[in-house]
Design a protein around this motif. Structure first.
Motif, mmCIF file in Angstrom:
data_model
loop_
_atom_site.group_PDB
_atom_site.id
_atom_site.type_symbol
_atom_site.label_atom_id
_atom_site.label_comp_id
_atom_site.label_asym_id
_atom_site.label_seq_id
_atom_site.Cartn_x
_atom_site.Cartn_y
_atom_site.Cartn_z
ATOM 1 N N ASP A 179 8.774 -6.607 -5.938
ATOM 2 C CA ASP A 179 8.807 -7.096 -4.550
ATOM 3 C C ASP A 179 8.193 -8.485 -4.418
ATOM 4 O OD1 ASP A 179 6.299 -6.177 -5.288
ATOM 5 O OD2 ASP A 179 5.790 -5.457 -3.282
ATOM 6 N N ARG A 187 6.560 -10.377 -1.012
ATOM 7 C CA ARG A 187 5.115 -10.628 -0.918
ATOM 8 C C ARG A 187 4.827 -12.122 -0.757
ATOM 9 N NH1 ARG A 187 5.583 -5.876 -0.712
ATOM 10 N NH2 ARG A 187 5.377 -6.548 1.451
ATOM 11 N N ARG A 201 -2.889 -5.008 -7.845
ATOM 12 C CA ARG A 201 -2.326 -6.356 -8.015
ATOM 13 C C ARG A 201 -3.215 -7.350 -7.262
ATOM 14 N NH1 ARG A 201 3.997 -5.556 -6.573
ATOM 15 N NH2 ARG A 201 3.102 -5.388 -4.461
ATOM 16 N N ASP A 214 -3.245 -5.656 -3.170
ATOM 17 C CA ASP A 214 -2.718 -4.333 -2.867
ATOM 18 C C ASP A 214 -2.753 -3.415 -4.078
ATOM 19 O OD1 ASP A 214 -0.591 -5.117 -4.513
ATOM 20 O OD2 ASP A 214 0.870 -5.330 -2.894
ATOM 21 N N VAL A 220 0.116 -0.520 -5.648
ATOM 22 C CA VAL A 220 1.459 0.028 -5.487
ATOM 23 C C VAL A 220 1.685 1.150 -6.481
ATOM 24 C CG1 VAL A 220 2.523 -2.065 -4.570
ATOM 25 C CG2 VAL A 220 2.449 -1.716 -7.042
ATOM 26 N N ILE A 241 9.445 0.701 -5.953
ATOM 27 C CA ILE A 241 8.123 0.982 -5.397
ATOM 28 C C ILE A 241 8.185 2.231 -4.529
ATOM 29 C CG2 ILE A 241 6.355 0.135 -3.803
ATOM 30 C CD1 ILE A 241 6.836 -2.654 -4.876
ATOM 31 N N TRP A 255 5.233 3.563 -2.926
ATOM 32 C CA TRP A 255 4.366 3.257 -1.793
ATOM 33 C C TRP A 255 3.524 2.033 -2.105
ATOM 34 C CZ3 TRP A 255 -0.615 3.241 -3.407
ATOM 35 C CH2 TRP A 255 -1.027 4.164 -4.369
ATOM 36 N N ARG A 256 3.005 1.431 -1.038
ATOM 37 C CA ARG A 256 2.143 0.257 -1.176
ATOM 38 C C ARG A 256 0.959 0.408 -0.241
ATOM 39 N NH1 ARG A 256 1.974 -4.966 1.687
ATOM 40 N NH2 ARG A 256 0.803 -6.429 0.350
ATOM 41 N N GLY A 315 -0.435 7.622 -1.806
ATOM 42 C CA GLY A 315 -1.029 6.350 -1.401
ATOM 43 C C GLY A 315 -1.866 6.448 -0.144
#
Length: 414
Positions: A70, A74, A119, A124, A126, A135, A137-138, A176
């Motif tokens: 993503d 981002r 990250r 965040d 993920v 992905i 969830w984040r 998450g």
């Protein structure tokens, strides 16, 4: 036996076999322990990938995961928010040494279906589906940078440090969802669950990306301490401040910023590294004091200038053999790794390594695995002999290395 009776028994046997086979096939439709393979995940911080290699043996590469699928989304968010952009660039030009920090830490879910990644540059955590690379969830952490994580002994929770908000978030590894959070000292770093899952230890290292590194400037580094919390309520149980313990030994010029650390198997001792120091300390939990100091050799080619050490960490990475007899130390700025006898504190051969940044234990427990961030490889060192076994190429700037699980037939997502 008459032919008709024989045919009848064969038919019954075939039917029974099909009946028994049906639930087995159904059970294997979802990952289970029997269908999993133990591996090592190597986080390549600067290129945003994680290499998956064998957890023992020849440590051959099995596959690779893109942990920033993503990235465009981002980056659009960061570029649209001046404050986020300032922090993003500060990470790049500070702790990132001119690079973005796309993967710090990684743990797989208990069923081996996903890997959870912190990250830093995207602030965040993920969850990435290991089959599809998508992905799941984040979770954006509080503040502007995520860092080290820890997984609970049952594999169901991850604790992640949010560097700029002095907070640790504890998340359900599958969904998450935040289960709790707690306050720390300045710049929370390493997290460790006790093996019974009852407590979480967090090490706050203070401001490591300033040039105010001389002992007389130590007061500028902030509140550095170990915060211990109840892993159910996330309430603080105690704080361990290494400053008075170092001072009691006459080590007033030593930093009290506790970096990577590892418990002895019975959790009576904690072995830890601190900023600027080429060595480690032994801390006795029952008596609340530092019991031994181990100074490791300096590399003559390494400058003693404190502001030449990357993020204040002269040595960064320590692990212990499963039987507790050996420690493995990454001598980051001194470009070596070594195995140390825990009883005598005598080091073994100094195995040449290019800026080793982490140390962990192989799946079979026989080797120490260090990430060579300066050579883009991981190296296995035999705990028994202290000798190098092999090196395996990985991606750009490997840092954290963690044991995990994938499906037995797993290959990289296309």
């Amino acid at each position: 036996m008459p032919a008709a009776r024989s045919r009848h028994l064969c038919t019954l046997a075939a039917a029974l076999a099909l009946t028994l086979a049906a639930p087995v096939a159904s059970a294997h439709a979802a990952p289970d322990a029997a269908a999993l393979r133990e591996v090592l995940f190597v986080g390549n911080n600067w290129d945003g990938t994680a290499d998956v290699i064998k957890s023992s043996g020849d440590y051959a590469k099995i596959g690779r995961i893109n942990v920033i699928p993503d990235k465009d989304q981002r980056m659009a968010e960061i570029n649209a928010n001046p404050i986020k952009w300032i922090y993003f660039m500060a990470i790049r030009n500070g702790v990132g040494e001119g690079h973005d920090q796309f993967v710090d830490d990684m743990y797989t879910t208990p069923d081996g279906s996903s890997v959870v990644v912190s990250r830093p540059s995207f602030a965040d955590v993920v969850s990435i589906n290991l089959a599809t690379g998508a992905i799941n969830w984040r979770f954006p952490v509080s503040g502007y940078r995520s860092d080290h994580m820890a997984v609970s002994p049952d594999g169901t929770r991850v604790a992640v440090s949010a560097s700029t908000s002095n907070t640790v978030h504890v998340l359900d590894i599958t969904t998450g969802r935040q289960l709790g959070k707690f306050a720390t000292g300045d710049k929370p770093h390493e997290n460790i669950f006790t093996k019974d899952g009852k407590y979480i230890y967090n090490m706050a290292i203070g401001d490591v990306n300033t040039a105010l590194d001389e002992p007389w400037q130590d007061w500028t580094k902030g509140d550095r301490r170990i915060t211990v919390v109840d892993a159910t309520t996330y309430q603080q149980v105690k704080v361990i401040d290494m400053r008075p313990k170092l001072d009691a030994l006459g080590l007033t010029d030593y930093s009290d910023a506790v970096r990577p650390a590892v418990f002895s198997p019975d959790e009576s001792k904690l072995y830890f590294q601190v900023s600027f120091f080429n060595g480690f300390f032994e801390y006795d939990l029952a008596t609340d004091r530092i019991t031994r100091t181990k100074t490791l050799p300096k590399n003559p080619a390494t400058s003693d200038a404190r502001n030449s050490f990357v993020n204040d960490s002269r040595h960064h990475g320590i692990s212990m053999s499963p039987d507790g007899s050996k420690l493995c130390v990454a001598g980051t700025m001194d470009d070596y790794a070594t195995v140390v006898n825990r009883t005598t504190l005598q080091e073994g051969p100094l195995v040449t390594a290019s800026k080793p940044y982490w140390a962990t234990v192989s799946g079979d427990g026989k080797a120490c695995i260090v990430s060579e961030s300066g050579a883009d490889q991981v190296t296995a060192i035999d705990f028994a002999t202290g000798q190098k076994l092999t090196s395996v190429p990985v991606g750009d700037h490997p840092q954290r290395v963690r044991l995990g699980h994938v499906a037995a037939t797993w290959t990289s997502p296309s």
